[in-house]
Scaffold this active site. Structure first.
Site, PDB file in Angstrom:
ATOM      1  N   ASN A  30      -9.802  -1.820  -2.034  1.00  0.00           N
ATOM      2  CA  ASN A  30      -7.873  -1.429  -1.541  1.00  0.00           C
ATOM      3  C   ASN A  30      -7.887  -1.589  -2.955  1.00  0.00           C
ATOM      4  OD1 ASN A  30      -5.723  -1.545  -1.263  1.00  0.00           O
ATOM      5  ND2 ASN A  30      -5.718  -2.713   0.697  1.00  0.00           N
ATOM      6  N   HIS A  59      -4.725   6.861   1.400  1.00  0.00           N
ATOM      7  CA  HIS A  59      -4.505   4.974   0.841  1.00  0.00           C
ATOM      8  C   HIS A  59      -6.343   4.881   1.244  1.00  0.00           C
ATOM      9  CE1 HIS A  59      -3.842   1.237   0.011  1.00  0.00           C
ATOM     10  NE2 HIS A  59      -4.084   0.700   1.113  1.00  0.00           N
ATOM     11  N   CYS A  83       1.255  -0.808   0.305  1.00  0.00           N
ATOM     12  CA  CYS A  83       0.546  -0.052   0.161  1.00  0.00           C
ATOM     13  C   CYS A  83       0.717   0.699  -0.150  1.00  0.00           C
ATOM     14  CB  CYS A  83      -1.214   0.335   0.985  1.00  0.00           C
ATOM     15  SG  CYS A  83      -1.921  -1.651   1.375  1.00  0.00           S
TER      16      CYS A  83
HETATM   17  N1  ACO Z   1     -18.375 -10.517   6.183  1.00  0.00           N
HETATM   18  C1  ACO Z   1     -19.394 -11.003   7.132  1.00  0.00           C
HETATM   19  N2  ACO Z   1     -17.879 -11.497   8.497  1.00  0.00           N
HETATM   20  C2  ACO Z   1     -16.846 -11.393   8.097  1.00  0.00           C
HETATM   21  C3  ACO Z   1     -16.021 -10.733   7.321  1.00  0.00           C
HETATM   22  C4  ACO Z   1     -17.216 -10.731   6.144  1.00  0.00           C
HETATM   23  N3  ACO Z   1     -15.931 -10.156   4.407  1.00  0.00           N
HETATM   24  N4  ACO Z   1     -14.509 -11.120   7.261  1.00  0.00           N
HETATM   25  C5  ACO Z   1     -14.605 -11.291   8.488  1.00  0.00           C
HETATM   26  N5  ACO Z   1     -15.668 -12.055   9.182  1.00  0.00           N
HETATM   27  C6  ACO Z   1     -16.422 -12.478  11.092  1.00  0.00           C
HETATM   28  C7  ACO Z   1     -15.524 -11.802  11.543  1.00  0.00           C
HETATM   29  O1  ACO Z   1     -15.199 -13.409  11.354  1.00  0.00           O
HETATM   30  C8  ACO Z   1     -15.483 -12.213  13.074  1.00  0.00           C
HETATM   31  O2  ACO Z   1     -16.782 -12.595  13.514  1.00  0.00           O
HETATM   32  P1  ACO Z   1     -15.816 -13.437  14.726  1.00  0.00           P
HETATM   33  O3  ACO Z   1     -17.177 -11.896  16.155  1.00  0.00           O
HETATM   34  O4  ACO Z   1     -17.791 -14.625  14.813  1.00  0.00           O
HETATM   35  O5  ACO Z   1     -15.012 -13.594  15.477  1.00  0.00           O
HETATM   36  C9  ACO Z   1     -16.589 -10.777  12.614  1.00  0.00           C
HETATM   37  O6  ACO Z   1     -16.866 -10.369  11.243  1.00  0.00           O
HETATM   38  C10 ACO Z   1     -15.979  -9.255  13.285  1.00  0.00           C
HETATM   39  O7  ACO Z   1     -14.347  -9.603  12.715  1.00  0.00           O
HETATM   40  P2  ACO Z   1     -13.162  -8.293  12.599  1.00  0.00           P
HETATM   41  O8  ACO Z   1     -12.153  -9.033  11.880  1.00  0.00           O
HETATM   42  O9  ACO Z   1     -12.603  -8.369  14.363  1.00  0.00           O
HETATM   43  O10 ACO Z   1     -13.742  -7.109  11.835  1.00  0.00           O
HETATM   44  P3  ACO Z   1     -13.235  -5.888  11.096  1.00  0.00           P
HETATM   45  O11 ACO Z   1     -14.430  -4.810  12.146  1.00  0.00           O
HETATM   46  O12 ACO Z   1     -12.297  -5.484  12.300  1.00  0.00           O
HETATM   47  O13 ACO Z   1     -13.082  -5.479   9.958  1.00  0.00           O
HETATM   48  C11 ACO Z   1     -11.593  -5.551   8.773  1.00  0.00           C
HETATM   49  C12 ACO Z   1     -12.181  -6.291   9.048  1.00  0.00           C
HETATM   50  C13 ACO Z   1     -12.494  -4.713   7.486  1.00  0.00           C
HETATM   51  C14 ACO Z   1     -10.667  -6.456   7.663  1.00  0.00           C
HETATM   52  C15 ACO Z   1     -10.697  -4.571   9.599  1.00  0.00           C
HETATM   53  O14 ACO Z   1      -9.779  -5.475  10.543  1.00  0.00           O
HETATM   54  C16 ACO Z   1      -9.294  -4.073   8.835  1.00  0.00           C
HETATM   55  O15 ACO Z   1     -10.099  -3.335   7.577  1.00  0.00           O
HETATM   56  N6  ACO Z   1      -8.181  -3.501   9.363  1.00  0.00           N
HETATM   57  C17 ACO Z   1      -7.683  -3.312   8.472  1.00  0.00           C
HETATM   58  C18 ACO Z   1      -7.550  -3.547   6.942  1.00  0.00           C
HETATM   59  C19 ACO Z   1      -5.434  -2.709   6.450  1.00  0.00           C
HETATM   60  O16 ACO Z   1      -5.727  -1.147   6.618  1.00  0.00           O
HETATM   61  N7  ACO Z   1      -4.858  -3.148   5.842  1.00  0.00           N
HETATM   62  C20 ACO Z   1      -3.813  -2.621   5.191  1.00  0.00           C
HETATM   63  C21 ACO Z   1      -3.848  -2.523   3.516  1.00  0.00           C
HETATM   64  S1  ACO Z   1      -3.819  -3.863   2.480  1.00  0.00           S
HETATM   65  C22 ACO Z   1      -2.131  -3.741   2.109  1.00  0.00           C
HETATM   66  O17 ACO Z   1      -1.037  -3.220   2.592  1.00  0.00           O
HETATM   67  C23 ACO Z   1      -1.898  -5.361   1.123  1.00  0.00           C
END
Ligand code: ACO
Length: 334
Positions: free
Chosen positions: A291, A261, A114
């Protein structure tokens, strides 16, 4: 007097095929509501047929060259930022150079996810400042859709990524004064495993296993500790933006436009709130593209210039955080 580097042209390319959250929820256990609430994404673009990152990059590059009023013969170096190169090696920059009909010149990839576009921008600026190049083509391009697990097992990552490319042509600023003020780059490799793709890898024998090919080995897909990444992102983004502003004697209220980003709309909202930047100054388009990693900043810049949000004289900051962990910011006087 310092001769500043400026962006002389910007281009964008996304595949035609739009994949909505409802489309994904037919292939995995997810929902439009979950994706929109957690990420702000409504849809993303996926390639429909064989197409590499350099093919999308080519379209974006041609548009950027046209806007700059330059041809490929005027370019002295090509830098390609990607985590999804067309092939493992040689560099997508070399493939792109051939597609554009470039003469022999420096061409290399920056594999910094990113933050890759901003690392590339800093590299291009360095080449221009030391007089090794007059014009540099910088492209960020990603094809995520062929490398993600579009099943419930891979849903955390699969819903956030989209395909796309953005390109800029960098060269001497027309008036010598506007342009890139400074770049600030950081990396902390101890967090590498929090967001990574392990296969194919030179440390495994064989590099690619039958499990990888069948899609059964989790190492064959990107893996992310989402909450962990989120927490670091909302700390590092404001830090590096403050660093860029302070290095130029500025503070957050001086900022006219922030182009972050596009990893998660909530991250960008956190950053705006932490720095007390009005949300109207923050460019967000993750709802339409997801993304696109190294492509997200140039695509957002493209749109912000086309719709008049980035104008001459403004103080514009671009910032990124992602796998590595890596993070970076670039400050421009437009
Ligand atoms: N649909 C439905 N449910 C989902 C999904 C989905 N697509 N993905 C995860 N869940 C579930 C999980 O299994 C979890 O279930 P549980 O509570 O029964 O265990 C629940 O939803 C909550 O999951 P979390 O991971 O806690 O959800 P969160 O609110 O953190 O959102 C996300 C996840 C969107 C990925 C977030 O953590 C995020 O954006 N993180 C940062 C991403 C980022 O900045 N990446 C860097 C850039 S990428 C790069 O550099 C290549």
């Amino acid at each position: 007097m310092i001769q500043r580097t400026h962006i002389l042209g910007v281009g964008k390319a996304v595949p035609e095929r739009v994949v909505t959250n409802d489309d994904l929820s037919r292939r995995m256990d997810t929902s439009d509501q979950w994706i929109q609430q957690r990420t702000g994404i409504r849809e993303r673009h996926h390639i429909g047929s064989d197409c590499g990152a350099s093919d999308l990059g080519r379209q974006a590059a041609e548009e950027a060259l046209a806007e700059a009023g330059l041809g490929i013969a005027d370019i002295d170096a090509i830098i390609f930022a990607t985590l999804s190169p067309d092939i493992d090696w040689p560099a997508s920059a070399c493939l792109l150079a051939a597609k554009l009909g470039a003469r022999a010149m420096p061409a290399f990839d920056v594999r910094n996810q990113c933050s890759g576009f901003l690392y590339s921008l800093a590299s291009a600026d360095a080449l221009i400042r030391v007089g090794r190049a007059r014009h540099v083509l910088v492209v960020g391009g990603e094809i995520h859709s062929t490398g993600i697990d579009i099943t419930t097992r891979g849903r955390e990552v699969a819903v956030i990524f989209g395909d796309g490319a953005g390109a800029v042509v960098l060269g001497p600023s027309p008036d010598g004064q506007c342009g890139l003020l400074s770049c600030h780059l950081h990396a902390e490799g101890k967090y590498a495993e929090k967001l990574w793709l392990e296969a194919a890898s030179s440390r495994r024998r064989p590099r690619i296993t039958v499990g990888d090919l069948g899609g059964d080995d989790p190492a064959a897909y990107p893996r992310m500790s989402g909450r962990y990444v989120f927490k670091h992102a909302v700390t590092r983004f404001p830090e590096v933006i403050q660093e860029a502003l302070a290095a130029n004697g500025c503070t957050p209220p001086d900022l006219d436009v922030l182009i972050p980003h596009q990893a998660n709309l909530r991250i960008n909202q956190f950053v705006a709130a932490a720095l007390e930047i009005e949300e109207s100054k923050v460019v967000n388009n993750i709802d339409r593209y997801g993304n696109t990693t190294a492509a997200s900043i140039p695509i957002a810049l493209y749109e912000a210039r086309r719709d008049g949000r980035v104008k001459e004289g403004q103080l514009v900051c671009m910032a990124a955080f992602g796998a590595g962990f890596t993070w970076a910011a670039a400050l421009f006087r437009w």
